[in-house]
Design a protein around this motif. Structure first.
Motif, mmCIF file in Angstrom:
data_model
loop_
_atom_site.group_PDB
_atom_site.id
_atom_site.type_symbol
_atom_site.label_atom_id
_atom_site.label_comp_id
_atom_site.label_asym_id
_atom_site.label_seq_id
_atom_site.Cartn_x
_atom_site.Cartn_y
_atom_site.Cartn_z
ATOM 1 N N LYS A 100 0.802 -1.216 0.000
ATOM 2 C CA LYS A 100 0.000 0.000 0.000
ATOM 3 C C LYS A 100 0.843 1.277 0.000
ATOM 4 O O LYS A 100 0.356 2.340 0.345
ATOM 5 C CB LYS A 100 -0.948 -0.015 1.193
ATOM 6 C CG LYS A 100 -1.951 -1.168 1.135
ATOM 7 C CD LYS A 100 -2.870 -1.170 2.325
ATOM 8 C CE LYS A 100 -3.823 -2.361 2.241
ATOM 9 N NZ LYS A 100 -4.700 -2.453 3.414
ATOM 10 N N TYR A 133 -10.799 -8.816 -5.359
ATOM 11 C CA TYR A 133 -11.328 -8.285 -4.104
ATOM 12 C C TYR A 133 -11.805 -6.851 -4.294
ATOM 13 O O TYR A 133 -12.847 -6.461 -3.782
ATOM 14 C CB TYR A 133 -10.256 -8.291 -3.013
ATOM 15 C CG TYR A 133 -9.900 -9.651 -2.464
ATOM 16 C CD1 TYR A 133 -10.665 -10.780 -2.745
ATOM 17 C CD2 TYR A 133 -8.781 -9.808 -1.643
ATOM 18 C CE1 TYR A 133 -10.317 -12.019 -2.243
ATOM 19 C CE2 TYR A 133 -8.437 -11.040 -1.137
ATOM 20 C CZ TYR A 133 -9.196 -12.141 -1.433
ATOM 21 O OH TYR A 133 -8.854 -13.364 -0.931
ATOM 22 N N PHE A 134 -11.033 -6.054 -5.038
ATOM 23 C CA PHE A 134 -11.423 -4.675 -5.278
ATOM 24 C C PHE A 134 -12.781 -4.621 -5.962
ATOM 25 O O PHE A 134 -13.672 -3.865 -5.545
ATOM 26 C CB PHE A 134 -10.379 -3.954 -6.135
ATOM 27 C CG PHE A 134 -10.891 -2.670 -6.737
ATOM 28 C CD1 PHE A 134 -11.039 -1.534 -5.958
ATOM 29 C CD2 PHE A 134 -11.269 -2.613 -8.076
ATOM 30 C CE1 PHE A 134 -11.547 -0.357 -6.497
ATOM 31 C CE2 PHE A 134 -11.768 -1.442 -8.624
ATOM 32 C CZ PHE A 134 -11.907 -0.310 -7.833
ATOM 33 N N ARG A 183 -15.555 -5.995 -3.449
ATOM 34 C CA ARG A 183 -15.754 -5.388 -2.134
ATOM 35 C C ARG A 183 -15.737 -3.857 -2.147
ATOM 36 O O ARG A 183 -16.444 -3.226 -1.360
ATOM 37 C CB ARG A 183 -14.671 -5.896 -1.172
ATOM 38 C CG ARG A 183 -14.652 -7.406 -1.024
ATOM 39 C CD ARG A 183 -13.508 -7.871 -0.156
ATOM 40 N NE ARG A 183 -13.405 -9.330 -0.117
ATOM 41 C CZ ARG A 183 -12.510 -10.009 0.597
ATOM 42 N NH1 ARG A 183 -11.636 -9.345 1.343
ATOM 43 N NH2 ARG A 183 -12.485 -11.328 0.556
ATOM 44 N N THR A 184 -14.922 -3.264 -2.993
ATOM 45 C CA THR A 184 -14.760 -1.811 -3.004
ATOM 46 C C THR A 184 -15.521 -1.159 -4.150
ATOM 47 O O THR A 184 -16.127 -0.094 -3.982
ATOM 48 C CB THR A 184 -13.256 -1.439 -3.107
ATOM 49 O OG1 THR A 184 -12.555 -2.032 -2.010
ATOM 50 C CG2 THR A 184 -13.060 0.064 -3.085
ATOM 51 N N PHE A 236 -4.862 -3.952 -2.288
ATOM 52 C CA PHE A 236 -6.292 -3.827 -2.025
ATOM 53 C C PHE A 236 -6.539 -2.687 -1.042
ATOM 54 O O PHE A 236 -5.843 -2.543 -0.049
ATOM 55 C CB PHE A 236 -6.857 -5.128 -1.451
ATOM 56 C CG PHE A 236 -8.276 -4.989 -0.980
ATOM 57 C CD1 PHE A 236 -8.558 -4.889 0.372
ATOM 58 C CD2 PHE A 236 -9.331 -4.932 -1.878
ATOM 59 C CE1 PHE A 236 -9.862 -4.741 0.817
ATOM 60 C CE2 PHE A 236 -10.634 -4.786 -1.445
ATOM 61 C CZ PHE A 236 -10.903 -4.690 -0.095
ATOM 62 N N ILE A 237 -7.547 -1.868 -1.348
ATOM 63 C CA ILE A 237 -7.939 -0.759 -0.482
ATOM 64 C C ILE A 237 -9.430 -0.897 -0.206
ATOM 65 O O ILE A 237 -10.225 -1.012 -1.145
ATOM 66 C CB ILE A 237 -7.653 0.607 -1.142
ATOM 67 C CG1 ILE A 237 -6.176 0.713 -1.547
ATOM 68 C CG2 ILE A 237 -8.017 1.756 -0.191
ATOM 69 C CD1 ILE A 237 -5.851 1.962 -2.357
ATOM 70 N N SER A 238 -9.825 -0.895 1.056
ATOM 71 C CA SER A 238 -11.234 -1.003 1.410
ATOM 72 C C SER A 238 -11.990 0.220 0.906
ATOM 73 O O SER A 238 -11.397 1.273 0.635
ATOM 74 C CB SER A 238 -11.399 -1.111 2.929
ATOM 75 O OG SER A 238 -11.038 0.122 3.545
ATOM 76 N N TYR A 239 -13.311 0.092 0.825
ATOM 77 C CA TYR A 239 -14.076 1.231 0.315
ATOM 78 C C TYR A 239 -13.914 2.463 1.198
ATOM 79 O O TYR A 239 -13.743 3.578 0.685
ATOM 80 C CB TYR A 239 -15.568 0.908 0.176
ATOM 81 C CG TYR A 239 -16.317 2.166 -0.220
ATOM 82 C CD1 TYR A 239 -16.221 2.673 -1.513
ATOM 83 C CD2 TYR A 239 -17.039 2.898 0.729
ATOM 84 C CE1 TYR A 239 -16.839 3.869 -1.865
ATOM 85 C CE2 TYR A 239 -17.659 4.086 0.378
ATOM 86 C CZ TYR A 239 -17.548 4.565 -0.923
ATOM 87 O OH TYR A 239 -18.146 5.763 -1.256
ATOM 88 N N ASP A 240 -13.978 2.299 2.518
ATOM 89 C CA ASP A 240 -13.858 3.449 3.419
ATOM 90 C C ASP A 240 -12.542 4.182 3.209
ATOM 91 O O ASP A 240 -12.508 5.414 3.140
ATOM 92 C CB ASP A 240 -13.979 2.993 4.876
ATOM 93 C CG ASP A 240 -15.401 2.588 5.243
ATOM 94 O OD1 ASP A 240 -16.332 2.958 4.489
ATOM 95 O OD2 ASP A 240 -15.576 1.907 6.271
ATOM 96 N N ASN A 241 -11.457 3.441 3.093
ATOM 97 C CA ASN A 241 -10.152 4.064 2.862
ATOM 98 C C ASN A 241 -10.061 4.662 1.458
ATOM 99 O O ASN A 241 -9.428 5.702 1.257
ATOM 100 C CB ASN A 241 -9.031 3.059 3.081
ATOM 101 C CG ASN A 241 -8.842 2.723 4.542
ATOM 102 O OD1 ASN A 241 -9.146 3.527 5.416
ATOM 103 N ND2 ASN A 241 -8.348 1.524 4.824
ATOM 104 N N GLU A 263 -12.567 5.915 -0.248
ATOM 105 C CA GLU A 263 -13.352 7.150 -0.227
ATOM 106 C C GLU A 263 -12.535 8.296 0.366
ATOM 107 O O GLU A 263 -12.538 9.421 -0.160
ATOM 108 C CB GLU A 263 -14.630 6.942 0.573
ATOM 109 C CG GLU A 263 -15.555 8.151 0.590
ATOM 110 C CD GLU A 263 -16.812 7.913 1.409
ATOM 111 O OE1 GLU A 263 -17.854 8.476 1.064
ATOM 112 O OE2 GLU A 263 -16.737 7.156 2.400
#
Length: 210
Positions: free
Chosen positions: A28, A68-69, A72-73, A192-197, A199
């Motif tokens: 990351k 995953y992106f 999930r994101t 991979f970056i989660s949606y919250d991060n 955003e």
């Protein structure tokens, strides 16, 4: 005709798990790129092409973190930024192994995204990326080409895969490693970056109000 496509899609998706998938762990770290990333003909554009801001994504269907992106994101990104025209996501598909079947599938993906309905084709490759090595997949692409002359012309006129090989070259030219890699305002974020991060990152890079 649509029923035939649906049957083939279902049969191909049922092959999931037949092949294995290897991916690198996500990294990351942020990196400012020396060479600017530009939108090119052949890129898959998700969202409104006229959107004021752009996120570039270097990805591979064989990368589990890319999948995953998208699972999930991407749904949140689509709902909150793409569908309302704030941002477009420009996908630059990669194949580091220069595999003929994979290149053919990615070429088809780019052409279908421009001249056809991309979503089902995209979902098929997300669910089972190694389906591209099957005869049924080749038959599916042939059927799509038979029914859409624009897609057929696009695939056949670019059979040397120059665009796809250029993606790999520009990826390496900027010293990038690993997928997914997101480029925002010429800064690269890998892994991979989660949606919250994601955003938070979008609002930070594009100076959007919370």
């Amino acid at each position: 005709m649509r029923r035939r496509y649906l049957i083939v899609f279902v049969s191909l998706i049922s092959l999931v798990g037949v092949f294995s998938c290897r991916s690198k762990s996500p990294d990351k770290k942020q990196k400012t790129l020396e060479y600017k990333v530009l939108q090119n003909t052949g890129d898959v554009i998700l969202g409104d092409d006229a959107a004021p801001d752009t996120i570039f994504l270097y990805a591979s269907y064989h990368c589990k973190f890319c999948r995953y992106f998208f699972s999930r994101t991407y749904p949140g990104l689509k709902e909150n930024f793409l569908d309302n025209g704030k941002i477009k996501l420009v996908v630059k598909w990669l194949d580091f192994n220069d595999n003929p079947q994979v290149l053919y599938a990615l070429q088809a993906a780019g052409c279908i995204s421009r001249f056809g309905v991309y979503e089902k084709f995209h979902q098929l490759l997300l669910v089972n990326p190694d389906v591209v090595f099957t005869n049924d997949f080749a038959k599916l692409v042939d059927d799509i080409m038979d029914d859409n002359p624009e897609i057929a012309q696009c695939i056949l006129q670019n059979a040397d895969y120059a665009y796809l090989r250029k993606n790999v070259k520009e990826f390496r030219k900027n010293g990038l490693t690993g997928t997914p890699t997101f480029v925002i305002n010429n800064s690269a974020y890998s892994g991979f970056i989660s949606y919250d991060n994601f955003e938070k990152l979008i609002k930070q890079e594009f100076n959007m109000q919370p």
